[in-house]
Design a protein around this motif. Structure first.
Motif, short mmCIF file in Angstrom:
data_model
loop_
_atom_site.label_atom_id
_atom_site.label_comp_id
_atom_site.label_asym_id
_atom_site.label_seq_id
_atom_site.Cartn_x
_atom_site.Cartn_y
_atom_site.Cartn_z
N ILE A 140 -22.11 -18.18 -9.94
CA ILE A 140 -21.06 -17.71 -9.05
C ILE A 140 -21.69 -17.41 -7.69
O ILE A 140 -22.72 -16.75 -7.61
CB ILE A 140 -20.39 -16.43 -9.59
CG1 ILE A 140 -19.67 -16.71 -10.92
CG2 ILE A 140 -19.41 -15.86 -8.58
CD1 ILE A 140 -18.48 -17.63 -10.79
N LEU B 44 -12.17 -14.44 -12.42
CA LEU B 44 -13.40 -14.98 -12.99
C LEU B 44 -13.09 -15.47 -14.39
O LEU B 44 -12.48 -14.76 -15.19
CB LEU B 44 -14.48 -13.90 -13.08
CG LEU B 44 -15.18 -13.44 -11.80
CD1 LEU B 44 -16.03 -12.22 -12.10
CD2 LEU B 44 -16.03 -14.56 -11.23
N TRP C 44 -20.19 -19.33 -16.70
CA TRP C 44 -19.08 -19.26 -15.77
C TRP C 44 -18.37 -20.61 -15.71
O TRP C 44 -19.01 -21.65 -15.63
CB TRP C 44 -19.57 -18.89 -14.37
CG TRP C 44 -20.16 -17.52 -14.27
CD1 TRP C 44 -21.44 -17.18 -13.94
CD2 TRP C 44 -19.47 -16.29 -14.51
NE1 TRP C 44 -21.59 -15.82 -13.97
CE2 TRP C 44 -20.40 -15.25 -14.31
CE3 TRP C 44 -18.16 -15.96 -14.88
CZ2 TRP C 44 -20.07 -13.90 -14.47
CZ3 TRP C 44 -17.83 -14.62 -15.03
CH2 TRP C 44 -18.76 -13.62 -14.82
N VAL D 35 -14.01 -19.61 -10.61
CA VAL D 35 -13.76 -18.44 -9.78
C VAL D 35 -12.78 -18.87 -8.71
O VAL D 35 -12.89 -19.96 -8.15
CB VAL D 35 -15.07 -17.88 -9.18
CG1 VAL D 35 -15.78 -18.93 -8.33
CG2 VAL D 35 -14.80 -16.63 -8.36
#
Length: 267
Positions: free
Chosen positions: A124, A183, A190, A193
C-alpha cells in the motif's frame, strides 16, 4: 528520550478543521480545534496556518508532535510486486510510475510512503503533497517541536483496529465526512485500496460497499468480513446489514469533537 520532549501532542488535520490534544502522564487532554472554509486548492495552506496558531497558543516548551492527515489530503495506491526492483530508489521510482498511471502526471510534487511487506507481496502506498510536508516541517521546527510521526488517518485507524481483523479476509472502510477510504485484504495480502467522495449516510456507505464487493468478487464462496469506522459519527454510528462498526473508546463526559475522536487513534 530527552526529558525536554516528554510531552506528546497529537494534531489532526481534517478537511475543514484542525484539532490538537496533549498526551502526558495524566492522560489525554483535548486542547481545542479551529475550523476553516476552503476549496481543495487552498485547504492545505489554511489548515497549516490554523495548526500553527493552535500550536503557538498551547505549547510553550519543547515537546513531541504526531500529525494525522485526513484522507482528503492524501492519495492511495496499490503497488504490485516486481522481481525487477532491487533497491529502495528503484522502488520509489516504480511506485511513482504506478501513481502516474493511476492519477495522471502532476506538476505538483508528491511524497510517497510504502507499507513494509515481505517479498512477493504488493504494497500500500500513500502520497502527500511535498509542499504540504515541507511547510509542516518548517513550522514545527520554528516552534521548537520534534515531529515524530506524520501519517494519514487511514493508517492510524487500521493500526488501532488491526486486532479486530485477525488473519481473516476483510474490507475495512474509514468513513470520514465527505470521503470514504477502503482497504481490502485477501489471502494475507493487500488486494485493493481506494478513496472516494461520498455522502455521509448509511445508504451511500452501503451502496459503496456493495459496489466494491461486486467489483472484487467478495460475494463468492469465500466471504470477506466487512468493517466500517466513521470517526465523526460516534453518537450515530453506521448501521449497515452485515457490516461491523468499529469505534474508538470515549471517556464519559469527554468532548465529542470528531477531530478529538480521531486523535484517539494514536496510542
Amino acid at each position: 528520550m530527552s526529558l525536554s520532549f516528554r510531552e506528546h501532542y497529537v494534531a489532526v488535520i481534517g478537511a475543514n478543521g484542525v484539532g490538537l490534544s496533549r498526551c502526558d502522564a495524566r492522560g489525554r487532554t483535548w486542547l481545542g480545534s479551529a475550523g476553516f472554509i476552503a476549496d481543495r486548492q487552498s485547504a492545505p495552506a489554511l489548515a497549516l496556518d490554523s495548526l500553527q496558531r493552535l500550536l503557538a497558543e498551547h505549547i510553550h516548551r519543547r515537546a513531541r508532535l504526531s500529525v494525522l492527515f485526513s484522507s482528503h489530503y492524501s492519495r492511495f495506491g496499490l503497488i504490485p510486486w516486481s522481481e525487477h526492483i532491487t533497491t529502495p530508489a528503484e522502488l520509489q521510482a516504480y511506485a511513482s510510475a504506478c501513481f502516474d498511471d493511476t492519477f495522471g502526471k502532476s506538476s505538483e510534487a508528491w511524497a510517497l510512503s510504502l507499507s513494509p511487506e515481505n517479498a512477493g507481496l504488493p504494497r500500500i502506498a500513500v502520497a502527500l503533497p511535498q509542499a504540504l510536508l515541507n511547510h509542516l516541517r518548517t513550522l514545527v521546527k520554528e516552534l521548537g517541536l520534534q515531529l515524530v510521526s506524520v501519517q494519514p488517518y487511514l493508517m492510524a485507524a487500521f493500526n488501532r483496529f488491526q486486532k479486530s481483523f485477525g488473519d481473516r479476509d476483510f474490507l475495512f472502510v474509514v468513513a470520514e465526512p465527505g470521503r470514504s477510504t477502503l482497504l481490502l485484504a485477501r489471502e494475507g495480502r493487500w488486494s485493493a485500496v481506494r478513496s472516494l467522495r461520498i455522502a455521509d449516510s448509511d445508504a451511500a456507505l452501503a451502496s459503496m460497499i456493495a459496489r466494491e464487493s461486486e467489483l472484487h468478487g467478495l460475494n463468492g464462496d469465500k466471504p470477506v468480513d466487512l468493517f466500517v469506522h466513521a470517526p465523526a459519527r460516534h453518537n450515530d454510528g453506521p448501521m449497515i446489514l452485515g457490516v461491523q462498526t468499529l469505534e474508538l473508546p470515549v471517556v464519559e463526559g469527554d468532548v465529542q469533537d470528531p477531530l478529538h475522536l480521531m486523535a484517539r487513534a494514536v496510542n
